[in-house]
Design a protein around this motif. Structure first.
Motif: not given
Length: 149
Positions: A11-18, A98-103, A112-115
């Motif tokens: 919820h509310n997480e933006v997909q981060e992709v390089w 892949y997004s940061v979350r997918e990796v 729940s782990f935040k980078f």
């Protein structure tokens, strides 16, 4: 692997992709799910890739720009994940990394782990350098069992 890429973001997480560089964006559309740079037509390859294609033994038959299929086991996530040339980081269905979350999910990090940090490439590297949490848990249990048997 399909379960990870089909799972919704927390919820509310933006997909981060390089983002890929323009040179990569021009060629990855030719790579099908389960394919690699070997699927790219010669006329779309750079001189460097053409040299490699013409003499794969000299370059140890590299498998650049790997796009694993959804039914395949994901390859090793490494700190070099940032380089699509040298890893299987291309999304099987979309022309992107892949997004940061997918990796992170491939490495068994809970959602729940935040980078921390602003640099997306550093997050990919953090994940690639990390011991997968599920592996760490198994090792810790084995050590505990040896001391408290």
């Amino acid at each position: 692997m399909g379960a990870i890429i089909n799972k919704k973001l927390p919820h509310n997480e933006v997909q981060e992709v390089w983002n890929l560089p323009p040179s990569s964006r021009r060629i990855i559309g030719f790579i099908p799910e389960g394919g690699s740079w070997k699927n790219i037509p010669d006329e779309k390859l750079s001189e460097r890739f053409l040299k490699i294609r013409q003499n794969p033994k000299k370059y140890r038959a590299p498998n650049f720009y790997r796009r694993f299929a959804r039914n395949e086991i994901m390859g090793t996530v490494t700190a070099r994940t940032s380089s699509p040339e040298n890893s299987g980081i291309l999304h099987p269905l979309e022309d992107r990394r892949y997004s940061v979350r997918e990796v992170a999910r491939f490495q068994s990090f809970p959602d729940s782990f935040k980078f921390l940090g602003n640099n997306v490439s550093a997050k990919y590297k953090m994940i690639g350098n990390a011991v997968p949490p599920s592996l760490a848990q198994v090792i810790a249990k084995a050590i505990k069992d040896q001391f408290f048997c």
